[in-house]
Design an enzyme around this catalytic site. Structure first.
Site, mmCIF file in Angstrom:
data_model
loop_
_atom_site.group_PDB
_atom_site.id
_atom_site.type_symbol
_atom_site.label_atom_id
_atom_site.label_comp_id
_atom_site.label_asym_id
_atom_site.label_seq_id
_atom_site.Cartn_x
_atom_site.Cartn_y
_atom_site.Cartn_z
ATOM 1 N N ASP A 1 0.835 -1.221 0.000
ATOM 2 C CA ASP A 1 0.000 0.000 0.000
ATOM 3 C C ASP A 1 0.861 1.259 0.000
ATOM 4 O O ASP A 1 0.567 2.228 -0.705
ATOM 5 C CB ASP A 1 -0.938 0.011 1.211
ATOM 6 C CG ASP A 1 -1.997 -1.079 1.117
ATOM 7 O OD1 ASP A 1 -2.199 -1.611 0.006
ATOM 8 O OD2 ASP A 1 -2.612 -1.402 2.144
ATOM 9 N N TYR A 2 1.916 1.230 0.811
ATOM 10 C CA TYR A 2 2.836 2.374 0.894
ATOM 11 C C TYR A 2 3.501 2.615 -0.461
ATOM 12 O O TYR A 2 3.543 3.744 -0.961
ATOM 13 C CB TYR A 2 3.885 2.087 1.978
ATOM 14 C CG TYR A 2 5.059 3.032 1.992
ATOM 15 C CD1 TYR A 2 4.938 4.333 2.462
ATOM 16 C CD2 TYR A 2 6.310 2.619 1.522
ATOM 17 C CE1 TYR A 2 6.026 5.197 2.475
ATOM 18 C CE2 TYR A 2 7.395 3.468 1.531
ATOM 19 C CZ TYR A 2 7.253 4.761 2.003
ATOM 20 O OH TYR A 2 8.325 5.611 2.008
ATOM 21 N N LEU A 3 4.010 1.551 -1.064
ATOM 22 C CA LEU A 3 4.729 1.686 -2.340
ATOM 23 C C LEU A 3 3.777 2.078 -3.471
ATOM 24 O O LEU A 3 4.156 2.820 -4.367
ATOM 25 C CB LEU A 3 5.471 0.389 -2.675
ATOM 26 C CG LEU A 3 6.646 0.063 -1.743
ATOM 27 C CD1 LEU A 3 7.206 -1.321 -2.052
ATOM 28 C CD2 LEU A 3 7.757 1.106 -1.846
#
Length: 210
Positions: free
Chosen positions: A121-123
């Site tokens: 999700d972060y990437l």
């Protein structure tokens, strides 16, 4: 002197960016912070500030600003709203204000978020912010470091558009890379990865142009 807006100025990397900018004769840092106590701390150090939240209107943050470093992050708590949409908001107002260059701190792996188990999700948020900047029409530099550590700066790195390996790099050397990427003679409209290495940062950036 050019006025440099630093988004994420109160973060670990952001503080180092502000300190480096303040020590140069070319750049005047403007620390973008969310809280008044952070504002007071920077003012004590003689650093200009602007109070703003990446999840709200940012139009006022770019008045009189020449270039931007986006080193903000949600620490994984609110990646879409801060890391992605916050970056997009700042890119939009920077474009309206004719900012000369936008340096974005991204992350290694942002080109292929689907390959990560834990940080997907972060990437993906980082990838979306990166792509938005590339399409914005602004002069941009997207810096994708490996895993960050708190070691002292070496002033040397390994830099390539794609390094095809994992590794670490100090926040101090990331901060130096972000600041050097502001220079008019540094390459722009470029995206690259960095890790610990042996090439002087300015030379590594110059090699990217060749």
């Amino acid at each position: 002197m050019e006025n440099i807006l630093v988004a994420g100025a109160s973060g670990t990397t952001g503080k180092q960016v502000v300190k480096l900018l303040k020590s140069t004769q070319y750049f005047n840092p403007v620390a973008m912070v969310r809280k008044e106590e952070q504002q007071k701390q920077f003012k004590k150090e003689g650093v200009e500030t602007v109070l703003a939240d990446l999840t709200e209107d940012l139009t006022h943050t770019v008045k009189g600003i020449d270039k931007v470093i986006f080193a903000a992050g949600s620490g994984g708590k609110n990646v879409v709203e801060v890391d992605q949409e916050g970056a997009k908001r700042l890119i939009a107002v920077a474009k309206m204000a004719n900012v000369n260059r936008f340096v974005l701190l991204s992350s290694m792996g942002a080109d292929k978020p689907e390959e990560s188990d834990v940080l997907k999700d972060y990437l993906r948020a980082k990838q979306n912010a990166d792509e938005h900047l590339k399409q914005s029409g602004l002069k941009y530099v997207i810096v994708r470091p490996g895993a960050l550590n708190n070691k002292e700066a070496k002033g040397t790195i390994e830099l390539k558009e794609k390094l095809n390996k994992r590794g670490e790099i100090s926040r101090a050397d990331v901060a130096q890379t972000l600041v050097k990427a502001l220079n008019d003679d540094a390459p722009y409209n470029s995206t690259f990865e960095i890790l610990e290495g042996d090439t002087i940062i300015s030379e590594a950036l110059n090699e990217l142009k060749n």
